[in-house]
Design a protein around this motif. Structure first.
Motif, PDB file in Angstrom:
ATOM      1  N   THR A  31       1.027  -1.155  -0.170  1.00  0.00           N
ATOM      2  CA  THR A  31      -0.027  -0.182   0.043  1.00  0.00           C
ATOM      3  C   THR A  31       0.924   1.361   0.025  1.00  0.00           C
ATOM      4  OG1 THR A  31      -1.825  -1.058   1.370  1.00  0.00           O
ATOM      5  CG2 THR A  31      -1.768   1.181   1.123  1.00  0.00           C
ATOM      6  N   PRO A  32       0.796   2.067  -1.159  1.00  0.00           N
ATOM      7  CA  PRO A  32       1.437   3.424  -0.973  1.00  0.00           C
ATOM      8  C   PRO A  32       1.164   4.227   0.054  1.00  0.00           C
ATOM      9  CG  PRO A  32       0.716   2.721  -3.240  1.00  0.00           C
ATOM     10  CD  PRO A  32      -0.195   2.091  -2.120  1.00  0.00           C
ATOM     11  N   ASP A  33       2.172   5.176   0.138  1.00  0.00           N
ATOM     12  CA  ASP A  33       1.950   6.529   1.143  1.00  0.00           C
ATOM     13  C   ASP A  33       1.068   7.401   0.281  1.00  0.00           C
ATOM     14  OD1 ASP A  33       3.677   5.289   2.991  1.00  0.00           O
ATOM     15  OD2 ASP A  33       5.440   6.186   1.824  1.00  0.00           O
ATOM     16  N   PRO A  34       0.162   7.921   1.305  1.00  0.00           N
ATOM     17  CA  PRO A  34      -1.006   8.969   0.547  1.00  0.00           C
ATOM     18  C   PRO A  34      -0.196  10.479   0.236  1.00  0.00           C
ATOM     19  CG  PRO A  34      -0.984   8.932   3.092  1.00  0.00           C
ATOM     20  CD  PRO A  34      -0.108   7.778   2.644  1.00  0.00           C
ATOM     21  N   VAL A  35      -0.762  10.918  -0.827  1.00  0.00           N
ATOM     22  CA  VAL A  35      -0.290  12.320  -1.269  1.00  0.00           C
ATOM     23  C   VAL A  35      -1.489  13.096  -1.602  1.00  0.00           C
ATOM     24  CG1 VAL A  35      -0.145  11.493  -3.639  1.00  0.00           C
ATOM     25  CG2 VAL A  35       1.367  13.591  -2.846  1.00  0.00           C
ATOM     26  N   ARG A  36      -1.307  14.561  -1.169  1.00  0.00           N
ATOM     27  CA  ARG A  36      -2.381  15.459  -1.478  1.00  0.00           C
ATOM     28  C   ARG A  36      -2.510  15.808  -2.850  1.00  0.00           C
ATOM     29  NH1 ARG A  36      -2.646  20.290   1.714  1.00  0.00           N
ATOM     30  NH2 ARG A  36      -0.690  20.466   1.131  1.00  0.00           N
TER      31      ARG A  36
END
Length: 458
Positions: free
Chosen positions: A333-338
């Motif tokens: 699961t990737p890291d979130p980005v706005r």
């Protein structure tokens, strides 16, 4: 009397008949397995001289083990084949539960036992993986964010109407059986230990044969259920039904563009947009504007969005975005980005990585294409796009930005997008790089004049 009542019982009766046909296949398969086990055991007893009472007890034991294994396999595979979704309880979506309950009451059908939200453009009923006699309403998240409240109600009416058929034991049993066969026959399942691989291959072949025997009945069963549910839902929101279906097609188009053009590049570098549903709304709003439908869509957008039926739409959007990355991304699961950080956090790094892989300045990249324009043309175009984009960024006069429909784009200081894709296409597909070179010179990227094989400048 309900509108559509005359058509609905007839369709439900036909669905029951088709469900029983599927269950006959299931019962016949179970009988065949038990008979084969008994015959094998009997043959072994005759060969090795076991006593008759002992043989009978052993046969009963084998039959019991086979039945228990059958049930265990059923439960395991039904859980395994459930569509990834998040549960929306009454606390997370009180108004949505109220809407569904009122729909069920008006249709005089059982209320679904739960509501789940999935990152897909579809809505349906499915058995609860934990309890075989319970039915869950699954709603595609893009619908909840793009449709208005009335449109969602019109869309869900025939789906909720299907709970009457789902409550039928024969229908529920037939659906579980087909889901189980699909799971056994699915070649994408995780590999089995080496000793079990022959048995798995045999079970897959057997499952495919059984699917062939009952698939036609299962499809007709679902068709009759859909006919009956549609007939039952006719009187509910008739004026909104056509609009809702139009918006479903639009939502699918926007969702597909968002995934392929914006989410997928982020996933490749270990990042993920943290608000995919907000992106869907932006993409579809932009699509309606470009298609000159702004006036018509402006009126409907003034109505209450279905996402207002959630207590905390932002939190649910984040959870759906995480779930989508887990389903579609290839890896952890990737890291979130706005979205506000997406250009610098995703677009530019992706372009830089592609440009480095090509390892050539703009002139050399164009020269490679000129020498062999047919070799890996599409891949070469992607790399050339990245090389040119990075050269433009290095001038300080251009920056990356998000286009909700076209994906990553270059914009100038005033925010105007450059149609770099067309310039690249002309250079790659038509062999005409003059417009690209002219634009590069305008923004301060010097290039050499192309030289023809004879040695003269173009």
């Amino acid at each position: 009397m309900r509108v559509g009542e005359s058509a609905e019982p007839l369709a439900l009766a036909e669905a029951r008949a088709r469900a029983r046909a599927v269950l006959w296949v299931r019962n016949g398969a179970l009988l065949a397995v038990l008979t084969a086990a008994g015959l094998l055991l009997y043959g072994a007893s005759r060969t090795y001289g076991a006593s008759a009472p002992g043989t009978l007890l052993a046969a009963l034991a084998v039959a019991l083990v086979a039945v228990l294994a059958w049930v265990a396999l059923d439960l395991t595979l039904v859980r395994r084949t459930g569509v990834p979704a998040i549960t929306l309880g009454p606390r997370e979506a009180p108004e949505l539960h109220t809407m569904v309950r009122e729909l069920a009451e008006e249709l005089r059908v059982p209320m679904p036992d739960g509501i789940r939200l999935c990152p897909e453009c579809d809505s349906w009923l499915e058995p609860d993986p934990r309890r075989s006699r319970r039915t869950v309403l699954v709603i595609g998240a893009p619908f909840l964010w793009w449709l208005r409240v009335g449109e969602l109600r019109a869309l869900l009416a025939p789906v909720v109407a299907g709970t009457e058929a789902s409550a039928e034991p024969a229908v529920a049993g037939a659906r579980r059986w087909v889901r189980r066969l699909d799971a056994v026959a699915d070649v994408r399942r995780s590999p089995a230990p080496r000793l079990l691989r022959p048995a798995r291959r045999l079970s897959r072949a057997f499952a495919r044969q059984l699917l062939g025997l009952c698939q036609g009945h299962a499809e007709l069963m679902e068709r009759e259920i859909a006919v009956g549910a549609a007939a039952l839902a006719i009187p509910l929101e008739p004026e909104l039904r056509a609009t809702a279906h139009e918006q479903v097609g639009l939502a699918y188009a926007g969702w597909d563009r968002l995934l392929t053009r914006l989410a997928a590049p982020a996933w490749t570098i270990g990042r993920r947009p943290d608000a995919l549903m907000a992106g869907v709304v932006s993409a579809l709003t932009e699509l309606s504007r470009r298609d000159r439908l702004a006036d018509a869509f402006g009126a409907r957008l003034a109505e209450r969005p279905a996402s207002d039926l959630l207590t905390d739409p932002i939190a649910v959007d984040g959870e759906i975005s995480r779930l989508a990355a887990g389903i579609f991304a290839d890896g952890p699961t990737p890291d979130p980005v706005r979205w506000a950080d997406y250009p610098q956090a995703v677009i530019e790094p992706v372009w830089r990585a592609r440009a480095e892989a090509f390892a050539a300045p703009v002139d050399d990249a164009l020269a490679v294409l000129r020498r062999d324009p047919d070799e890996g043309r599409r891949k070469a175009a992607d790399h050339l796009f990245a090389v040119v984009a990075c050269a433009a960024l290095d001038t300080g006069r251009m920056r990356p930005a998000v286009d909700w429909l076209d994906g990553p784009v270059l914009v100038d200081g005033a925010g105007r997008a450059v149609d770099l894709a067309t310039l690249i296409t002309r250079a790659v597909d038509e062999g005409n790089d003059a417009p690209l070179r002219t634009w590069l010179a305008r923004i301060g990227v010097p290039t050499r004049e192309p030289v023809h094989p004879g040695g003269s400048a173009a």
